[in-house]
Design a protein around this motif. Structure first.
Motif, PDB file in Angstrom:
ATOM      1  N   THR A   1      -4.910 -56.162  47.461  1.00  7.88           N
ATOM      2  CA  THR A   1      -6.076 -56.193  46.601  1.00  7.88           C
ATOM      3  C   THR A   1      -5.797 -55.460  45.305  1.00  7.88           C
ATOM      4  O   THR A   1      -4.807 -54.739  45.184  1.00  7.88           O
ATOM      5  CB  THR A   1      -7.315 -55.631  47.339  1.00  7.88           C
ATOM      6  OG1 THR A   1      -8.495 -55.947  46.587  1.00  7.88           O
ATOM      7  CG2 THR A   1      -7.212 -54.131  47.574  1.00  7.88           C
ATOM      8  N   GLY A   2      -6.670 -55.624  44.341  1.00 12.84           N
ATOM      9  CA  GLY A   2      -6.525 -54.964  43.051  1.00 12.84           C
ATOM     10  C   GLY A   2      -7.155 -55.813  41.962  1.00 12.84           C
ATOM     11  O   GLY A   2      -7.615 -56.935  42.202  1.00 12.84           O
TER      12      GLY A   2
ATOM     13  N   LYS B   1      -1.060 -59.893  42.233  1.00 12.40           N
ATOM     14  CA  LYS B   1      -1.390 -60.426  43.555  1.00 12.40           C
ATOM     15  C   LYS B   1      -0.844 -61.846  43.744  1.00 12.40           C
ATOM     16  O   LYS B   1      -0.171 -62.125  44.731  1.00 12.40           O
ATOM     17  CB  LYS B   1      -2.912 -60.399  43.777  1.00 12.40           C
ATOM     18  CG  LYS B   1      -3.529 -59.016  43.781  1.00 12.40           C
ATOM     19  CD  LYS B   1      -5.014 -59.037  44.049  1.00 12.40           C
ATOM     20  CE  LYS B   1      -5.844 -59.834  43.087  1.00 12.40           C
ATOM     21  NZ  LYS B   1      -5.929 -59.264  41.720  1.00 12.40           N
TER      22      LYS B   1
ATOM     23  N   CYS C   1      -9.593 -60.044  45.551  1.00 14.82           N
ATOM     24  CA  CYS C   1     -10.518 -58.946  45.286  1.00 14.82           C
ATOM     25  C   CYS C   1     -11.882 -59.550  44.988  1.00 14.82           C
ATOM     26  O   CYS C   1     -12.028 -60.340  44.051  1.00 14.82           O
ATOM     27  CB  CYS C   1     -10.024 -58.115  44.101  1.00 14.82           C
ATOM     28  SG  CYS C   1     -11.013 -56.642  43.804  1.00 14.82           S
TER      29      CYS C   1
ATOM     30  N   GLN D   1     -15.573 -58.526  50.011  1.00 14.91           N
ATOM     31  CA  GLN D   1     -14.423 -58.322  50.901  1.00 14.91           C
ATOM     32  C   GLN D   1     -14.684 -57.175  51.862  1.00 14.91           C
ATOM     33  O   GLN D   1     -14.059 -57.105  52.918  1.00 14.91           O
ATOM     34  CB  GLN D   1     -13.134 -58.108  50.109  1.00 14.91           C
ATOM     35  CG  GLN D   1     -12.964 -56.736  49.506  1.00 14.91           C
ATOM     36  CD  GLN D   1     -11.735 -56.643  48.616  1.00 14.91           C
ATOM     37  OE1 GLN D   1     -11.418 -57.555  47.858  1.00 14.91           O
ATOM     38  NE2 GLN D   1     -11.043 -55.527  48.691  1.00 14.91           N
TER      39      GLN D   1
ATOM     40  N   THR E   1      -4.531 -52.238  54.189  1.00  9.51           N
ATOM     41  CA  THR E   1      -5.016 -52.591  52.863  1.00  9.51           C
ATOM     42  C   THR E   1      -4.099 -51.942  51.840  1.00  9.51           C
ATOM     43  O   THR E   1      -3.932 -50.715  51.838  1.00  9.51           O
ATOM     44  CB  THR E   1      -6.468 -52.120  52.647  1.00  9.51           C
ATOM     45  OG1 THR E   1      -7.299 -52.769  53.608  1.00  9.51           O
ATOM     46  CG2 THR E   1      -6.952 -52.447  51.246  1.00  9.51           C
TER      47      THR E   1
ATOM     48  N   LEU F   1      -3.471 -51.473  47.874  1.00 10.33           N
ATOM     49  CA  LEU F   1      -3.997 -51.576  46.520  1.00 10.33           C
ATOM     50  C   LEU F   1      -2.822 -51.737  45.566  1.00 10.33           C
ATOM     51  O   LEU F   1      -1.921 -50.901  45.544  1.00 10.33           O
ATOM     52  CB  LEU F   1      -4.796 -50.327  46.152  1.00 10.33           C
ATOM     53  CG  LEU F   1      -5.236 -50.221  44.684  1.00 10.33           C
ATOM     54  CD1 LEU F   1      -6.155 -51.374  44.300  1.00 10.33           C
ATOM     55  CD2 LEU F   1      -5.886 -48.878  44.425  1.00 10.33           C
TER      56      LEU F   1
ATOM     57  N   SER G   1      -1.859 -51.745  41.690  1.00 12.11           N
ATOM     58  CA  SER G   1      -2.468 -51.221  40.474  1.00 12.11           C
ATOM     59  C   SER G   1      -1.467 -51.215  39.333  1.00 12.11           C
ATOM     60  O   SER G   1      -0.256 -51.317  39.546  1.00 12.11           O
ATOM     61  CB  SER G   1      -3.012 -49.806  40.713  1.00 12.11           C
ATOM     62  OG  SER G   1      -1.945 -48.903  40.960  1.00 12.11           O
TER      63      SER G   1
ATOM     64  N   ASP H   1     -13.949 -53.223  35.251  1.00 14.38           N
ATOM     65  CA  ASP H   1     -13.672 -53.229  36.695  1.00 14.38           C
ATOM     66  C   ASP H   1     -12.581 -52.224  37.044  1.00 14.38           C
ATOM     67  O   ASP H   1     -12.649 -51.579  38.087  1.00 14.38           O
ATOM     68  CB  ASP H   1     -13.247 -54.624  37.159  1.00 14.38           C
ATOM     69  CG  ASP H   1     -14.395 -55.622  37.180  1.00 14.38           C
ATOM     70  OD1 ASP H   1     -15.565 -55.202  37.096  1.00 14.38           O
ATOM     71  OD2 ASP H   1     -14.101 -56.830  37.273  1.00 14.38           O
TER      72      ASP H   1
ATOM     73  N   GLU I   1     -11.742 -50.228  40.796  1.00  9.88           N
ATOM     74  CA  GLU I   1     -10.469 -49.761  41.345  1.00  9.88           C
ATOM     75  C   GLU I   1     -10.586 -48.441  42.109  1.00  9.88           C
ATOM     76  O   GLU I   1      -9.991 -48.313  43.179  1.00  9.88           O
ATOM     77  CB  GLU I   1      -9.404 -49.671  40.256  1.00  9.88           C
ATOM     78  CG  GLU I   1      -8.026 -49.383  40.836  1.00  9.88           C
ATOM     79  CD  GLU I   1      -6.948 -49.341  39.790  1.00  9.88           C
ATOM     80  OE1 GLU I   1      -6.135 -50.276  39.749  1.00  9.88           O
ATOM     81  OE2 GLU I   1      -6.924 -48.364  39.013  1.00  9.88           O
TER      82      GLU I   1
ATOM     83  N   LEU J   1     -11.690 -49.273  45.572  1.00 10.11           N
ATOM     84  CA  LEU J   1     -10.601 -49.866  46.349  1.00 10.11           C
ATOM     85  C   LEU J   1      -9.605 -48.796  46.787  1.00 10.11           C
ATOM     86  O   LEU J   1      -9.124 -48.798  47.914  1.00 10.11           O
ATOM     87  CB  LEU J   1      -9.882 -50.941  45.529  1.00 10.11           C
ATOM     88  CG  LEU J   1     -10.714 -52.159  45.147  1.00 10.11           C
ATOM     89  CD1 LEU J   1      -9.922 -53.059  44.205  1.00 10.11           C
ATOM     90  CD2 LEU J   1     -11.182 -52.914  46.370  1.00 10.11           C
TER      91      LEU J   1
END
Length: 174
Positions: free
Chosen positions: A10-11, A17, A72, A76, A86, A88, A90, A121, A126, A129
């Motif tokens: 995710t991110g 991704k 994302c 979710q 999970t 992340l 970034s 966002d 972030e 997340l």
């Protein structure tokens, strides 16, 4: 019976991704980008993407022993306990800005309004997340190195459940 593993990548937009999904597929892994038929635009908030929950449920219930899911979306969180890990992904704001401008596989982020939304966002979503991620990978290094970090995460980490604190392992791309 082997335990099935579900890993969420995710991110924010432009952290890599979709690129990682392509690389995972090239290496023979089951990997799905939720942008490809698993999302819809929110009726309540134009421009907001939501997972199509019935499709995501079917995906997660599928037969794959190891499945990487990239995406994302606000909803979710409904699937948080379905993922064993999970991760992340970034990148710093300036890197994201440049990637949005340079990419030719996705038109999202090309307008000033969309870029501003991605950066908003980054500031607001972030951190949320990050608070639930098992690992964070900063995607400023080579894509091959980032892929290796994702694969290492999948091999070495088991998500702690039942509310137990879990350490966040952060890798910085080099």
């Amino acid at each position: 019976m082997t335990r099935r593993l579900r890993i969420l990548l995710t991110g924010m937009s432009a952290v890599g991704k979709s690129t990682l999904v392509g690389l995972l597929r090239q290496r023979g892994y089951a990997a799905v980008d939720t942008d490809d038929g698993y999302t819809t635009e929110s009726i309540g908030q134009p421009g907001e993407v939501l997972w199509l929950e019935d499709r995501v449920r079917a995906l997660l219930d599928g037969p794959e022993e190891l499945l990487f899911v990239a995406g994302c979306a606000r909803n979710q969180v409904a699937f948080r306990d379905d993922f064993d890990l999970t991760v992340l992904l970034s990148a710093p704001a300036e890197v994201i800005r440049q990637r949005l401008r340079d990419r030719d596989t996705n038109d999202f982020g090309k307008t000033p309004e969309q870029e501003a939304q991605v950066l908003a966002d980054l500031a607001e979503v972030e951190p949320l997340l990050r608070s639930v991620a098992d690992h964070e990978i900063v995607t400023t290094g080579s894509v091959d190195r980032t892929l290796e970090q994702v694969l290492e995460s999948s091999r070495t980490t088991t998500k702690m459940r039942a509310g137990a604190a879990k350490p966040l392992r952060k890798w910085v791309g080099r």
